[in-house]
Design an enzyme around this catalytic site. Structure first.
Site, short mmCIF file in Angstrom:
data_model
loop_
_atom_site.label_atom_id
_atom_site.label_comp_id
_atom_site.label_asym_id
_atom_site.label_seq_id
_atom_site.Cartn_x
_atom_site.Cartn_y
_atom_site.Cartn_z
N THR A 115 -6.39 -3.62 -1.90
CA THR A 115 -6.21 -2.22 -2.30
C THR A 115 -4.74 -1.90 -2.57
O THR A 115 -4.43 -0.84 -3.10
CB THR A 115 -6.75 -1.24 -1.22
N THR A 149 -2.53 12.14 4.93
CA THR A 149 -1.16 12.08 4.43
C THR A 149 -1.20 11.92 2.91
O THR A 149 -2.13 11.32 2.38
CB THR A 149 -0.43 10.88 5.06
N TYR A 179 -3.43 -5.82 25.31
CA TYR A 179 -2.22 -6.67 25.22
C TYR A 179 -1.06 -6.03 25.97
O TYR A 179 -0.22 -6.71 26.55
CB TYR A 179 -1.85 -6.95 23.75
N ARG A 193 -9.79 9.73 -2.59
CA ARG A 193 -9.35 10.77 -1.66
C ARG A 193 -9.21 12.10 -2.39
O ARG A 193 -9.00 12.14 -3.60
CB ARG A 193 -8.01 10.40 -1.05
N TYR A 211 -14.74 1.73 9.51
CA TYR A 211 -13.31 2.06 9.65
C TYR A 211 -13.04 2.61 11.05
O TYR A 211 -12.17 2.11 11.76
CB TYR A 211 -12.95 3.09 8.59
N GLY A 213 0.82 -1.21 0.00
CA GLY A 213 0.00 0.00 0.00
C GLY A 213 0.85 1.26 0.00
O GLY A 213 2.08 1.20 -0.05
N ALA A 258 -1.24 1.05 13.15
CA ALA A 258 -1.61 2.29 12.47
C ALA A 258 -3.04 2.64 12.84
O ALA A 258 -3.99 2.01 12.37
CB ALA A 258 -1.49 2.12 10.97
#
Ligand code: UDP
Length: 328
Positions: free
Chosen positions: A38, A178, A162, A189, A148, A13, A117
């Site tokens: 993607t 970004t 965790y 986008r 999302y 990606g 991320a």
């Protein structure tokens, strides 16, 4: 000294491929993983002949096995544009939740440090401006962005669990908008949309009245921030982004100027739950990591425009609304 080994998911990606480059440059052995829904192998083609790079075509929502030692894991697999997660909502939910769980389990088994991320989308349509890490957000769980946003919020919760329960070394980066080379021209986008429109000689489509704001970070700055965060000892979330805020209308004007297009701005309906303003408070990144963005929008946009201009013509003509995705 033995070579450090890092697993990067979403390696084909936009961000994943830049991370692969950075870790190769720093002398790591890099294992890339991607299911290519993607992602695009062109982004990492130049790495395949290197001895210290290997690639697995795998979906991290299913059990992940990597033989041998691993020191670091960076989980960057996920659709990340509103158009993508509208098209593949279930995979989006799965990669942020099941995928994260699998990778946390792998990190525990390998005694590896993991960085996940996350995103400014955890703040939803924010009622606090600029957004700092202590803000809990304003998210609609059942809206189109919910798949999302909630997957990423679950991801953060799971990662923290965790960390606290298993003492796992974890890092959470909250990434703001970004841009840069290797963005998909057809991912819907705003930046590739505007540049694609300018290159095709179409009008630029601003959504709503164009008064909503975003703050765009050039990819090299972002990668530097992520690299520093991984090597830090800080487990709470850290915003990485560029606080230089601009309205979408002014952004469209900048693209018109940059590309020299004679087209105009046209206005389309604002998508549901589109955040009205977004700007990172990066005090934490500055204090903890000594990091702040260095590349101006003018510089970064020029590099990105040159990249898009150099792409083969077929790429330019692909319609973002027509791309067929495999159902899995
Ligand atoms: N946008 C726009 N025209 C487009 C694509 C997006 O005006 O062709 C707007 C969108 O409504 C949002 C902003 O640009 O307010 C950024 O959209 P993007 O999809 O890049 O990312 P987001 O920050 O919303 O996740």
């Amino acid at each position: 000294m033995t070579m450090k080994r890092v697993l990067i998911t979403g390696a084909a990606g936009f961000l994943g491929s830049h991370l692969c480059d950075r870790f190769i440059k720093e002398g790591y052995h890099v294992t890339g993983m991607d299911n290519l829904i993607t992602g695009d192998l062109h982004n990492i083609e130049h790495l395949f002949n290197l001895e210290n790079f290997q690639f697995y075509h795998h979906d991290v929502s299913k059990f992940v096995h990597v033989p041998g030692e691993l020191h670091y894991i960076l989980h960057f697999a996920s659709p990340a544009s509103p158009i993508d997660y509208l098209k593949i909502p279930i995979q989006t939910l799965k990669v942020g939740s099941l995928g994260t769980h699998n990778l946390l389990g792998l990190a525990l088994a390998k005694k590896a440090r993991i960085l996940v991320a996350s995103t400014s989308e955890v703040y939803g349509d924010p009622q606090v401006h600029p957004q700092n890490e202590d803000y809990w957000g304003n998210v609609n769980p059942v809206g189109p962005r919910g798949v999302y946003d909630e997957a990423k919020r679950f991801q953060e919760a799971m990662t923290m669990a965790y960390h606290t329960y298993h003492n796992l070394e974890t890092r959470i980066v909250r990434i703001f908008n970004t841009y840069g080379p290797r963005m998909r021209l057809n991912d819907g986008r705003v930046l590739p949309a505007f540049i694609g429109q300018a290159l095709r000689g179409e009008d630029l489509t601003a959504f709503g009245d164009g008064s909503q704001t975003r703050s765009f970070c050039y990819v090299d700055d972002l990668i530097e921030g992520i690299y520093r965060l991984l090597l830090s000892d800080y487990a709470q979330p850290v915003n990485i982004g560029n606080p230089d805020e601009i309205t979408i209308k002014d952004f469209a004007e900048e693209i018109i100027k940059l590309t020299g297009t004679t087209q105009k701005i046209i206005y389309k309906e604002l998508p549901t739950d589109d955040p009205k303003q977004r700007k990172p408070d990066i005090t934490r990144a500055i204090d903890l990591l000594g990091w702040e963005p260095k590349v101006s929008r003018e510089e970064g946009l020029k590099i990105t425009y040159d990249y898009f201009r150099s792409l083969p013509k077929e790429k330019l003509e692909e319609n973002p609304y027509g791309r067929a995705f495999a159902r899995r």
